[in-house]
Design a protein around this motif. Structure first.
Motif, PDB file in Angstrom:
ATOM      1  N   GLU A 111       0.831  -1.207   0.000  1.00 26.92           N
ATOM      2  CA  GLU A 111       0.000   0.000   0.000  1.00 26.92           C
ATOM      3  C   GLU A 111       0.868   1.262   0.000  1.00 26.92           C
ATOM      4  O   GLU A 111       0.541   2.254  -0.644  1.00 26.92           O
ATOM      5  CB  GLU A 111      -0.953   0.017   1.222  1.00 26.92           C
ATOM      6  CG  GLU A 111      -1.919  -1.154   1.271  1.00 26.92           C
ATOM      7  CD  GLU A 111      -2.863  -1.214   0.066  1.00 26.92           C
ATOM      8  OE1 GLU A 111      -2.949  -0.235  -0.688  1.00 26.92           O
ATOM      9  OE2 GLU A 111      -3.495  -2.273  -0.128  1.00 26.92           O
ATOM     10  N   ARG A 154      -8.076  -7.506  -2.350  1.00 25.50           N
ATOM     11  CA  ARG A 154      -8.021  -6.126  -2.871  1.00 25.50           C
ATOM     12  C   ARG A 154      -7.658  -6.075  -4.353  1.00 25.50           C
ATOM     13  O   ARG A 154      -8.088  -5.204  -5.076  1.00 25.50           O
ATOM     14  CB  ARG A 154      -6.965  -5.320  -2.092  1.00 25.50           C
ATOM     15  CG  ARG A 154      -7.426  -5.033  -0.676  1.00 25.50           C
ATOM     16  CD  ARG A 154      -6.423  -4.174   0.069  1.00 25.50           C
ATOM     17  NE  ARG A 154      -6.734  -4.218   1.487  1.00 25.50           N
ATOM     18  CZ  ARG A 154      -5.967  -3.763   2.439  1.00 25.50           C
ATOM     19  NH1 ARG A 154      -4.817  -3.185   2.134  1.00 25.50           N
ATOM     20  NH2 ARG A 154      -6.328  -3.861   3.700  1.00 25.50           N
ATOM     21  N   TYR A 155      -6.814  -7.004  -4.782  1.00 18.40           N
ATOM     22  CA  TYR A 155      -6.289  -6.982  -6.162  1.00 18.40           C
ATOM     23  C   TYR A 155      -6.489  -8.380  -6.768  1.00 18.40           C
ATOM     24  O   TYR A 155      -5.560  -9.196  -6.774  1.00 18.40           O
ATOM     25  CB  TYR A 155      -4.806  -6.584  -6.167  1.00 18.40           C
ATOM     26  CG  TYR A 155      -4.557  -5.344  -5.332  1.00 18.40           C
ATOM     27  CD1 TYR A 155      -5.002  -4.102  -5.772  1.00 18.40           C
ATOM     28  CD2 TYR A 155      -3.944  -5.422  -4.089  1.00 18.40           C
ATOM     29  CE1 TYR A 155      -4.830  -2.962  -5.002  1.00 18.40           C
ATOM     30  CE2 TYR A 155      -3.759  -4.293  -3.309  1.00 18.40           C
ATOM     31  CZ  TYR A 155      -4.210  -3.070  -3.769  1.00 18.40           C
ATOM     32  OH  TYR A 155      -4.043  -1.946  -3.002  1.00 18.40           O
TER      33      TYR A 155
END
Ligand code: SF4
Length: 328
Positions: free
Chosen positions: A94, A142-143
Motif C-alpha cells: 500500500e 483487494r487486487y
C-alpha cells in the motif's frame, strides 16, 4: 511506515521504510513492459528502459525484519530481528501504491495488465507462513488478478499449508532455490538446515510436482550458475516431469558482505545476459546443451538488472544504509 530513503532507478524505485519499532525494510517498485508471450521459454527480460504504467508492475517486499537463514550469497543472512505481521507485509504494498500516485504514476494496480508482488526481499516467507498466508488473502481480496511470487528453498510444513489452500495457491508463482544439483553443495550454500526442514533436491522435485497439480503452473527452479558447482539436471528430470518446471538461470551478483571471502565465481555474467549473448564459455555451453537435451524450459533471468547494477537487490540497499548511518 516512514520513508527513510529512496533510490531512483530508470524503471522505478527502491525504498527504505522504517517500521514503528525502528526496524528498516527494503522494498522495490518497478514498472516495465511485458515480455512478448510471457511463459514461452527461453525469454530474456522486460524492457526496463521504457517502463509502462499499465503493462506490468512488480513490487518486491519483505516478510521479516532481518532473516535467520544463512544463505551465503545474500546480504541479509543471519540478521533476524522478528517476523512481520500480515498488516506490515500488506502495508509495504500500500505504501508503494501511495508513492506511485504521488509521482503521478498509475496508482491502482488493478489497472495494470500484470501485477506481481514478490516475497523475495528480506526474510524467508516459509518460516513466517501464517502471517504470509494472511497477507496473501488480504492482497487477493483487494487486487483479484495479483500474482504473488515466492522464492524459497522450501519447507515441508509451510508448503503443506499452502497446498491445503488451493484457492490461495493458484495466485502463487513458486520459485524454489536450487543453485546446485548436489545436496552437499546446497547445504554449504544455504549454510544450515534451519529447523531440519529445508528441502533437499528430492523434496524440491516432489513438491514442484504437487504444486503443478494444484496450480497448473510451471514451477521455477532458480539457479545461480557458479564455477565449480554441480549442474546435473538429469537428477531432476528423473524425479519430476520436465514440462512441469523451468529453470531460471541467473548471474552471480556479488554482495558487499564479509561473505565475499567465499570466493564465488559466476559462470553467467550479468553484462553478457544484458547484451543477449549469455553463453560465453564451453562449461556454460555444456550446461545449456544438457538442459536442452533434457527438454527443460529455461530462461536467463538477471532479476532486475537495473537493481543489480545499482546494488539495491537482496538486502544490499539496507546494508549500505546501515553503513551510512554508522559513519555519520
Ligand atoms: S536469500 Fe532469503 S532466505 Fe536466504 S538469507 Fe537472504 S533473505 Fe534470508
Amino acid at each position: 511506515m516512514e520513508l527513510v530513503k529512496t533510490i531512483e532507478l530508470k524503471c522505478g524505485q527502491t525504498y527504505l521504510l522504517k517500521l514503528n519499532d525502528g526496524n528498516v525494510l527494503e522494498v522495490g517498485d518497478v514498472f516495465m513492459s511485458r515480455e512478448k508471450g510471457y511463459g514461452t521459454r527461453p525469454y530474456h527480460f522486460s524492457d526496463f528502459e521504457n517502463p509502462s504504467d499499465t503493462e506490468k508492475r512488480v513490487m518486491t517486499v519483505c516478510t521479516m525484519a532481518g532473516c535467520p537463514c544463512g544463505c551465503r550469497f545474500c546480504a541479509s543472512r543471519k540478521s533476524f530481528v522478528r517476523n512481520l505481521t500480515a498488516d506490515e507485509i500488506v502495508g509495504q504494498v500500500e505504501f508503494m501504491i501511495e508513492q506511485g500516485l504521488k509521482r503521478g504514476r498509475n496508482g491502482d494496480p488493478n489497472n495494470s495488465k500484470e501485477f506481481r508482488v514478490l516475497y523475495t526481499r528480506m526474510g524467508e516467507p516459509m518460516i513466517n507462513i501464517d502471517n504470509v498466508m494472511e497477507s496473501i488473502r488480504i492482497l487477493i481480496n483487494r487486487y483479484p488478478h495479483i500474482i504473488i511470487g515466492m522464492s524459497t528453498p522450501g519447507y515441508r510444513s509451510a508448503m503443506d499449508k499452502i497446498l491445503n489452500d488451493p484457492e490461495l495457491a493458484k495466485h502463487l508463482d513458486f520459485q524454489f532455490s536450487l543453485h546446485s544439483t548436489s545436496d552437499e553443495q546446497r547445504d554449504y550454500l544455504f549454510d544450515a538446515k534451519l529447523g531440519g526442514e529445508r528441502f533437499n533436491i528430492d523434496e524440491i522435485c516432489e513438491y514442484a510436482e504437487k504444486l503443478y497439480q494444484v496450480t497448473n503452473k510451471q514451477v521455477s527452479l532458480n539457479v545461480i550458475l557458479l564455477e565449480g558447482y554441480e549442474y546435473d539436471f538429469s537428477k531432476i528430470t528423473k524425479k519430476v516431469d520436465p514440462k512441469h518446471i523451468w529453470l531460471r538461470l541467473s548471474p552471480w551478483n556479488l554482495v558487499e558482505t564479509s561473505e565475499d571471502e567465499y570466493g564465488f565465481k559466476g559462470l553467467l555474467k550479468l553484462e553478457d545476459v544484458v547484451n543477449k549473448k549469455p553463453v560465453s564459455s564451453s562449461t556454460l555451453k555444456e550446461i545449456i546443451d544438457q538442459i536442452e537435451s533434457l527438454k527443460i524450459a529455461y530462461a536467463y533471468a538477471p532479476a532486475i538488472d537495473e537493481e543489480i547494477k545499482n546494488n539495491v537487490a537482496c538486502g544490499q540497499a539496507l546494508e549500505a544504509f546501515k553503513k551510512e548511518i554508522a559513519n555519520i
